[in-house]
Design a protein around this motif. Structure first.
Motif, PDB file in Angstrom:
ATOM      1  N   UNK A 154       4.534   6.217  -2.855  1.00  0.00           N
ATOM      2  CA  UNK A 154       3.576   7.314  -2.766  1.00  0.00           C
ATOM      3  C   UNK A 154       4.202   8.533  -2.102  1.00  0.00           C
ATOM      4  N   UNK A 155       5.194   8.297  -1.261  1.00  0.00           N
ATOM      5  CA  UNK A 155       5.859   9.380  -0.554  1.00  0.00           C
ATOM      6  C   UNK A 155       7.121   9.792  -1.295  1.00  0.00           C
ATOM      7  N   UNK A 156       7.473  11.060  -1.188  1.00  0.00           N
ATOM      8  CA  UNK A 156       8.728  11.573  -1.746  1.00  0.00           C
ATOM      9  C   UNK A 156       9.816  11.495  -0.681  1.00  0.00           C
ATOM     10  N   UNK A 157      11.057  11.256  -1.130  1.00  0.00           N
ATOM     11  CA  UNK A 157      12.185  11.160  -0.210  1.00  0.00           C
ATOM     12  C   UNK A 157      13.301  12.105  -0.651  1.00  0.00           C
ATOM     13  N   UNK A 158      13.929  12.735   0.333  1.00  0.00           N
ATOM     14  CA  UNK A 158      15.010  13.664   0.093  1.00  0.00           C
ATOM     15  C   UNK A 158      14.929  14.804   1.086  1.00  0.00           C
ATOM     16  N   UNK A 159      15.966  15.602   1.207  1.00  0.00           N
ATOM     17  CA  UNK A 159      17.193  15.544   0.398  1.00  0.00           C
ATOM     18  C   UNK A 159      18.212  14.499   0.847  1.00  0.00           C
ATOM     19  N   UNK A 160      18.007  13.907   2.069  1.00  0.00           N
ATOM     20  CA  UNK A 160      18.976  12.925   2.558  1.00  0.00           C
ATOM     21  C   UNK A 160      18.225  11.702   3.089  1.00  0.00           C
TER      22      UNK A 160
ATOM     23  N   UNK B 199       0.798  -1.222   0.000  1.00  0.00           N
ATOM     24  CA  UNK B 199       0.000   0.000   0.000  1.00  0.00           C
ATOM     25  C   UNK B 199       0.830   1.271   0.000  1.00  0.00           C
ATOM     26  N   UNK B 200       2.167   1.137   0.084  1.00  0.00           N
ATOM     27  CA  UNK B 200       3.015   2.330  -0.013  1.00  0.00           C
ATOM     28  C   UNK B 200       3.531   2.559  -1.426  1.00  0.00           C
ATOM     29  N   UNK B 201       3.034   1.756  -2.371  1.00  0.00           N
ATOM     30  CA  UNK B 201       3.462   1.843  -3.764  1.00  0.00           C
ATOM     31  C   UNK B 201       2.262   2.066  -4.687  1.00  0.00           C
ATOM     32  N   UNK B 202       2.543   2.733  -5.787  1.00  0.00           N
ATOM     33  CA  UNK B 202       1.527   2.961  -6.817  1.00  0.00           C
ATOM     34  C   UNK B 202       2.185   2.888  -8.178  1.00  0.00           C
ATOM     35  N   UNK B 203       1.385   2.816  -9.212  1.00  0.00           N
ATOM     36  CA  UNK B 203       1.945   2.820 -10.558  1.00  0.00           C
ATOM     37  C   UNK B 203       2.468   4.209 -10.890  1.00  0.00           C
ATOM     38  N   UNK B 204       3.522   4.256 -11.687  1.00  0.00           N
ATOM     39  CA  UNK B 204       4.058   5.544 -12.128  1.00  0.00           C
ATOM     40  C   UNK B 204       3.008   6.235 -12.998  1.00  0.00           C
ATOM     41  N   UNK B 205       2.593   7.424 -12.587  1.00  0.00           N
ATOM     42  CA  UNK B 205       1.558   8.131 -13.318  1.00  0.00           C
ATOM     43  C   UNK B 205       0.156   7.776 -12.879  1.00  0.00           C
ATOM     44  N   UNK B 206       0.009   6.881 -11.904  1.00  0.00           N
ATOM     45  CA  UNK B 206      -1.306   6.481 -11.432  1.00  0.00           C
ATOM     46  C   UNK B 206      -1.432   6.658  -9.929  1.00  0.00           C
ATOM     47  N   UNK B 207      -2.509   6.135  -9.372  1.00  0.00           N
ATOM     48  CA  UNK B 207      -2.752   6.280  -7.940  1.00  0.00           C
ATOM     49  C   UNK B 207      -2.774   4.953  -7.195  1.00  0.00           C
ATOM     50  N   UNK B 208      -2.902   3.838  -7.919  1.00  0.00           N
ATOM     51  CA  UNK B 208      -3.012   2.526  -7.287  1.00  0.00           C
ATOM     52  C   UNK B 208      -1.897   1.598  -7.758  1.00  0.00           C
ATOM     53  N   UNK B 209      -1.742   0.508  -7.046  1.00  0.00           N
ATOM     54  CA  UNK B 209      -0.789  -0.514  -7.454  1.00  0.00           C
ATOM     55  C   UNK B 209      -1.266  -1.146  -8.759  1.00  0.00           C
ATOM     56  N   UNK B 210      -0.357  -1.396  -9.711  1.00  0.00           N
ATOM     57  CA  UNK B 210      -0.773  -1.921 -11.022  1.00  0.00           C
ATOM     58  C   UNK B 210      -1.527  -3.242 -10.907  1.00  0.00           C
ATOM     59  N   UNK B 211      -2.464  -3.435 -11.785  1.00  0.00           N
ATOM     60  CA  UNK B 211      -3.262  -4.663 -11.798  1.00  0.00           C
ATOM     61  C   UNK B 211      -2.664  -5.725 -12.717  1.00  0.00           C
ATOM     62  N   UNK B 212      -1.686  -5.340 -13.529  1.00  0.00           N
ATOM     63  CA  UNK B 212      -1.088  -6.285 -14.478  1.00  0.00           C
ATOM     64  C   UNK B 212       0.395  -6.493 -14.206  1.00  0.00           C
TER      65      UNK B 212
END
Length: 454
Positions: A294-300, A255-268
């Protein structure tokens, strides 16, 4: 006469009990070496010479014999072990713990955890190696400051704490290694004399003294702020949590991951079960199927991950992924830790100076990998990306540091301008970004995804 015999027997028993009790100090230490002979020890595998001189066990190297091990006759599970070591500068050695010798494993070859004795310039002393099994578990690339702890041509005090699934080592009072692993819970302790490959090394020696152990009422040393290597999949122990680590995948939910450009985890093609996040092989009809945090990380921050490649597979782990870059529906743009079968995938031969090989900063900076730093295809490897507050970035592969650069430095800009990312203004310089697992059309698995912000 009978009364005299009884009295003598009683005295002998009394003195024996006194000797046993003398081995134990008030704080529970028991001597494993009596300072006089090798009672309680036996030799396995090689034919190096072990003897007692001046209150120390002395091991002498012999040409033409494999690694030799002087082992305890007893097995030990949880313990704290202390001893002093002095070694010839030309000889490698080690202290085996929780080790085994079985007829059905390489004809009885001693195998298991080894605490390194390394007087060479590599300076891995008190690092953790898995003898005749998995190789390096905690090389001192993970704790370079501890390389200064070993004293050449002098006695060095080792302390080893093996409690539950945690093994910690200390050298002359300096914390060196911290391993979490559940492969072997109990085994013998032994003193290694390494095999030698040159006649010039014959007769080199390593010595041990003041060998003592605690097995009850164990009190581990205070926590140290050093790198923790955890080899138990998808788990964090208390020490890691105290250092600020958190899981990005618990082996069950994604649940901490989503598809690039989407909002949910890929179905395929992506799946997250059986303790792994896995991308299946594509038939070539799909592109742009990466997943990002889903979260951004940085700068360290630090990001750690295990990955497993199928033969010929290609993938990548990206950081500072910035969605302002138009990737035309393809993979997200960011700095990439290359994940690749160097032997079977043609991309390893492209780019410049090997900058598309495994663990490289893809197409920018090649990884400088020691021999045997990569596990076999089909086995799990551990990757790690460290981004420090001063802009220094490091890639690690199975504990070895293989890439280091400084974001925004002249050298960094020069490398980028020679890469495929030269037209992406500000590439790699975002303050924050997503972490990304790449779909490159091949079957690759990930697990033990964990992060901490610095």
């Amino acid at each position: 006469m009978k009364k005299y015999r009884f009295t003598l027997a009683g005295l002998l028993l009394f003195f024996t009990l006194c000797q046993v009790q003398a081995q134990k100090s008030k704080n529970g230490w028991v001597d494993l070496f009596n300072g006089k002979d090798l009672t309680g020890w036996k030799q396995l595998n090689g034919q190096a010479k072990y003897e007692v001189k001046d209150g120390a066990i002395v091991g002498t190297s012999v040409m033409g014999t494999p690694n030799s091990f002087l082992t305890t006759e007893k097995d030990y599970g949880d313990f704290i072990l202390e001893l002093e070591v002095k070694v010839d500068n030309k000889l490698n050695s080690g202290i085996q713990i929780r080790s085994l010798s079985k007829p059905d494993y390489q004809d009885g070859r001693v195998h298991g955890y080894q605490v390194e004795i390394d007087p060479s310039d590599r300076a891995y002393s008190a690092g953790l190696y898995d003898e005749a099994r998995r190789g390096w578990l905690y090389p001192l690339d993970l704790n370079p400051e501890a390389k200064k702890a070993f004293k050449k041509e002098a006695w060095n005090k080792y302390r080893i704490e093996a409690i539950g699934t945690t093994i910690r080592t200390f050298l002359n009072g300096v914390p060196v290694a911290h391993l979490v692993d559940d492969m072997t819970a109990s085994g013998f302790i032994c003193l290694q004399v390494h095999s030698i490959g040159s006649k010039d090394l014959e007769g080199t020696q390593v010595s041990w003294k003041n060998v003592r152990i605690q097995t009850t009422n164990l009190k581990p040393s205070p926590a140290a702020n050093i790198r923790i290597v955890n080899l138990i999949p998808n788990k964090l122990d208390a020490a890691e949590k105290a250092q600020g680590w958190s899981l990005l995948y618990d082996g069950k939910t994604a649940d901490q991951w989503r598809s690039y450009g989407g909002t949910d985890f890929p179905s395929k093609r992506w799946a997250h079960n059986d303790g792994t996040i896995t991308i299946s092989k594509s038939d070539g009809s799909e592109t742009g199927n990466d997943i990002v945090t889903k979260k951004l990380y940085g700068p360290a921050f630090e990001f750690e991950f295990d990955f497993k490649l199928n033969e010929g597979a290609n993938s990548g782990v990206k950081y500072f992924v910035d969605q302002k870059f138009n990737s035309k529906g393809k993979s997200g743009i960011g700095c990439e830790y290359q994940v690749l079968d160097d032997e079977k995938h043609p991309d390893a031969k492209l780019g410049k100076n090997g900058n598309r090989t495994i663990a490289s900063f893809y197409d920018v900076i090649p990884a400088e990998r020691p021999r045997n730093s990569m596990k076999k295809i089909g086995e799990w490897n551990q990757g790690r990306i460290v981004v420090q507050k001063d802009g220094t970035v490091q890639h690690f592969l199975n504990g070895y540091k293989v890439v280091e650069y400084v974001r925004g430095s002249p050298q960094f800009k020069e490398f980028v301008m020679s890469s495929k990312f030269k037209d992406f203004e500000g590439f790699g310089m975002s303050t924050q970004g997503n972490l990304l697992l790449q779909d490159h059309g091949d079957n690759v698995s990930f697990r033990s995804l964990k992060v901490r912000e610095l």
